[in-house]
Design a protein around this motif. Structure first.
Motif, short mmCIF file in Angstrom:
data_model
loop_
_atom_site.label_atom_id
_atom_site.label_comp_id
_atom_site.label_asym_id
_atom_site.label_seq_id
_atom_site.Cartn_x
_atom_site.Cartn_y
_atom_site.Cartn_z
N CYS A 183 36.23 37.45 37.08
CA CYS A 183 37.41 36.64 37.39
C CYS A 183 38.30 37.27 38.46
N ASP A 184 37.86 38.36 39.05
CA ASP A 184 38.61 39.01 40.13
C ASP A 184 38.61 38.08 41.34
N PRO A 185 39.78 37.71 41.86
CA PRO A 185 39.81 36.80 43.02
C PRO A 185 39.07 37.36 44.23
N LYS A 186 38.98 38.68 44.34
CA LYS A 186 38.23 39.28 45.44
C LYS A 186 36.73 39.00 45.30
N PHE A 187 36.27 38.87 44.08
CA PHE A 187 34.86 38.60 43.82
C PHE A 187 34.50 37.16 44.14
N ALA A 188 35.45 36.26 43.96
CA ALA A 188 35.28 34.84 44.29
C ALA A 188 34.05 34.23 43.61
N SER A 189 33.95 34.42 42.31
CA SER A 189 32.84 33.83 41.57
C SER A 189 32.87 32.31 41.66
#
Length: 342
Positions: free
Chosen positions: A55-61
């Motif tokens: 759920c990390d916005p940097k990961f952008a799942s």
């Protein structure tokens, strides 16, 4: 948790769980001595880390926002306004709790999706990074990534310390072959052991004395459907337009004529074998006259004034393309609606 062969949620990394009377607090007790493929023992902190990483916005799942937002605090984590997910708590090394927003009978099923898989923090790399190398892909499953050529071949080797017992197969080679004809030829030549067969190839295989014994049929818990993005095309926000399009689809012709009768007409979104499936649902009827009338009521008589609709479909699957082409023809002939395919 994982899906069992009976299509129900089964224990996996968690050996058991309880749900509070309100149906919103899940307490998971982890199996003792579950190993990651790097040899380290799994603990509750790994569960919390993996869900927060997804759920990390940097990961952008592309999937966490669909499968995990029932958990309190996930929306804030996805938005970048929280560093942790408030609804996930580590009680002790083998116990973790997850709080969801309201009673949802299907919640456990969502945790079987890839965005909820548990990975080893020390291996994945920097925050928000995508795993691209075998040494980063440290999980708890029965196989270990060995080599990766994303456009050609992925190989896996057995994880002998897998918590449900060492796999019976020592190695798996997974060629990346998008073309269905090429896949079938590779099977015929003994280059691969298993392939998904396209519907149009079934009769030829059944007539082949060498291959017919290899053919196995399985009911697949899936549904082919058309998703309408109302944000891209405002006209689709009108229920009458959407219903008219649905009423103009001749499912029987598609299933029996185009697909050779090997599929089942879907009358609801939940397929047989999946909890929630209902038998004998009438569904939206095939009614061209009714569809024309609805479209006209919405202000698009004969399709006039309705913008062209663009349909994207899965590449490399001939039957999917045939169904897309059938929709294109049926909507044009029945309603005057133009559909472009990509």
């Amino acid at each position: 948790v994982k899906w069992g062969e009976d299509n129900t949620v089964q224990p996996n990394l968690a050996e058991k769980w309880t749900i509070d009377p309100a149906g919103t607090l899940y307490t998971f007790k982890l199996r003792p001595n579950v190993k990651f493929s790097n040899g380290r023992t799994l603990n509750a902190e790994d569960v919390k880390f993996s869900l927060e990483r997804a759920c990390d916005p940097k990961f952008a799942s592309p999937t966490a926002g669909t499968y995990l937002t029932d958990i309190i605090g996930v929306r804030e984590r996805l938005a970048g306004t929280a560093k942790e997910i408030s609804g996930i708590k580590v009680v002790d090394p083998t116990t973790v709790t997850i709080q969801i927003d309201k009673t949802r009978p299907y919640f456990l099923g969502k945790l079987t999706y890839a965005c909820a898989y548990v990975v080893a923090k020390e291996a994945v790399g920097t925050a928000g990074a995508t795993m691209t190398k075998p040494e980063q892909m440290i999980g708890t499953g029965p196989f270990i990534f060995d080599t990766i050529d994303s456009n050609r071949l992925v190989t896996l080797k057995a994880f002998k310390e897998y918590h449900e017992g060492a796999p019976k197969v020592d190695r798996i080679e997974r060629p990346v072959v998008l073309d269905a004809v090429t896949r079938l030829n590779m099977y015929k030549q003994g280059q691969v052991d298993l392939i998904p067969l396209e519907r149009q190839d079934v009769k030829a295989i059944q007539a082949d004395d060498k291959l017919k014994g290899d053919l196995k049929f399985f009911d697949r818990p899936s549904t082919w459907y058309v998703g309408l993005n109302c944000n891209l095309l405002p006209a689709l926000k009108d229920r009458r337009v959407r219903r008219a399009l649905a009423m103009a689809v001749d499912r029987k012709t598609i299933v029996d004529g185009i697909l050779g009768g090997q599929n089942v007409i879907a009358t609801s979104i939940v397929p047989p074998g999946v909890p929630g499936h209902r038998e004998n649902v009438a569904g939206v009827p095939y009614d061209v006259a009714g569809a024309k009338a609805l479209l006209a009521q919405a202000g698009y008589p004969g399709g006039k004034g309705l913008p062209e609709i663009e349909l994207s479909y899965r590449d490399g699957r001939p039957d999917v393309e045939l169904v897309a082409q059938a929709l294109q023809q049926q909507w044009k002939e029945a309603l005057g609606v133009n559909l472009t395919l990509q």
